[in-house]
Design an enzyme around this catalytic site. Structure first.
Site: not given
Ligand code: FAD
Ligand code: UDP
Length: 389
Positions: A176, A180, A259, A290, A318, A366, A368
């Site tokens: 991911r 560079r 996780r 972070r 976090e 996983y 985005d």
């Molecule tokens: P979710 O957003 O998880 O939605 C699923 C929904 O289903 C939830 O609201 C939940 O409450 C509901 N649900 C589950 N079970 C039930 C049930 N039994 N009854 C009723 N409702 C239910 N993507 C990016 O592009 N950029 C980012 O910077 C980025 N940062 C992230 C950081 C973190 C910490 C995480 C975990 C993800 C990140 N993502 C990011 C990814 C992004 O969150 C996901 O791509 C997106 O939220 C997925 O949407 P979804 O609808 O599949 O799931």
């Molecule tokens: N990672 C790392 N060091 C960093 C940033 C990222 O080792 O400073 C690794 C780590 O395993 C992480 C993965 O690269 O889970 C993806 O990083 P990203 O920032 O894309 O994670 P996210 O924003 O999805 O948590």
């Protein structure tokens, strides 16, 4: 008389919202969209902190970025995006370095002044022992950046984040991050990036409002326990399910590993805590991975020294933690064992006539945001063919 729903969507995250919008606006379907939470938007949800007015991302920072033209065109129907560009720094051994690994990181780390070609030669030497076809995160990491940089910036951060041996993690996780051999330290490589101008909730509200009365939203409604939903299930309503796939099948083949996160929010009486949106912590101490400082995500809102929130900032530390059943599932660990369990659930899912599994939890992926939307758009295209033939 109560309107009859054609389709039930479980989960008002990006997958569920995209499906609801497409089914309502393109096929004229009546959709019942439910979520067990109190809000729409799933994990992308954000809210404005009442003390400072700063937009805080409730489930971890979310930055929108994509190179997918179709997805970019689709999201721009519902919101404008700012011209925000994401930058991340990391602290290792008391020194701050730019990420992703770039010529600036390499030269600072080795206290050198390598040209791009010299740096490539140096890293190639340090990566010489890595296998040509890496099969796990550790091998992949060393093959990309060599052992010293891997040990400094990836090994311990990954240990804190995943608490799973890097030899058992997928090489995709580390792919991911770009590497560079110039001084460009944009975090993402994508053609488009930005943040929704009026916040995430406004974006998602616009999606629902575009559907008029075709989409009925019921919050705080759990698919597994709500009696009205149970009645619809008994009638065999077509369902798009975006919750965890193992929970749908009552964990009969075991749990898929996730996780989870502990997000520790603090309002501080300083104008600028860390000078950048995200600071990673590459060493085993401190325990958090972070710190996010949300003000920096919207410089267009917060640059004015006289702004209401000047003198204050909101940060979130976090911490990664092992998921247990009542925690939020955030990152699929996705070991070989998980993939074997997933295959069993997927073979049951393939036999379902009325239930389609999608999204991060339903597909155990996983994704985005852009990948989630792309997956929903292709799921919709398949369903459209099925419903219109
Ligand atoms: P979710 O957003 O998880 O939605 C699923 C929904 O289903 C939830 O609201 C939940 O409450 C509901 N649900 C589950 N079970 C039930 C049930 N039994 N009854 C009723 N409702 C239910 N993507 C990016 O592009 N950029 C980012 O910077 C980025 N940062 C992230 C950081 C973190 C910490 C995480 C975990 C993800 C990140 N993502 C990011 C990814 C992004 O969150 C996901 O791509 C997106 O939220 C997925 O949407 P979804 O609808 O599949 O799931
Ligand atoms: N990672 C790392 N060091 C960093 C940033 C990222 O080792 O400073 C690794 C780590 O395993 C992480 C993965 O690269 O889970 C993806 O990083 P990203 O920032 O894309 O994670 P996210 O924003 O999805 O948590």
């Amino acid at each position: 008389m109560e309107k009859k729903s054609d389709i039930l969507i479980v989960g008002a995250g990006l997958f569920g919202l995209t499906m609801a919008e497409r089914l309502a606006n393109e096929l004229g379907k009546n959709v019942l969209l439910i979520d067990k939470r109190r809000h729409i938007g799933g994990n992308c949800y954000s809210e404005f902190d009442p003390d400072t007015g700063i937009e805080c991302h409730k489930y971890g920072a979310h930055l929108f970025h994509t190179s997918d033209e179709k997805v970019w065109e689709y999201v721009n129907r519902f919101t404008e995006f700012t011209n925000y560009v994401h930058y991340v720094y990391t602290t290792h051994d008391g020194v701050v370095y730019p990420l992703p690994i770039n010529l600036g990181t390499i030269n600072q780390f080795f206290r050198a002044a390598y040209t791009p070609d010299e740096a490539k030669v140096k890293i190639a030497e340090q990566a010489a022992d890595a296998p040509a076809e890496p099969s796990n995160l550790a091998e992949q990491g060393v093959s990309l950046i060599g052992e010293p940089l891997f040990n400094a910036f990836i090994k311990n951060y990954t240990a804190k984040q995943w608490q799973t041996p890097a030899e058992e993690l997928s090489p995709e996780i580390i792919k991911r991050l770009p590497v560079r051999y110039n001084y460009d330290n944009r975090y993402f490589n994508n053609t488009y990036e930005g943040l929704p101008v009026n916040g995430y909730e406004a974006w998602f509200r616009n999606m629902l409002e575009s559907c008029g009365e075709k989409v009925e939203l019921r919050l705080e409604t759990n698919y597994f326990t709500d009696p009205a939903i149970q009645a619809l299930r008994d009638q065999g309503i077509t369902t798009i399910y975006t919750g965890p796939i193992d929970q749908f099948y009552d964990y009969q083949f075991g749990e898929l590993k996730w996780r989870s996160l502990e997000l520790e929010k603090e309002v501080l009486d300083v104008d600028d805590f860390q000078g950048c949106p995200v600071m990673n912590y590459a060493d085993l101490e401190p325990k958090y991975t972070r710190i996010h400082e949300f003000k920096h995500f919207h410089p267009e809102r917060h640059q004015d020294a006289y702004a209401e929130n000047s003198g204050k900032t909101v940060i979130v530390r976090e911490y990664s933690k092992t998921w247990q059943r009542n925690d939020e599932p955030y990152y699929p660990v996705n070991t070989t064992e998980d993939r074997a369990i997933l295959a069993k659930y997927q073979s049951l899912a393939d036999q379902e006539d009325q239930v389609i599994f999608g999204g991060r939890l339903g597909e155990y992926a996983y994704y985005d945001m852009d990948k989630t939307i792309a997956s929903a758009l292709s799921c919709f295209a398949e369903l459209k063919t099925r419903l219109t033939n």
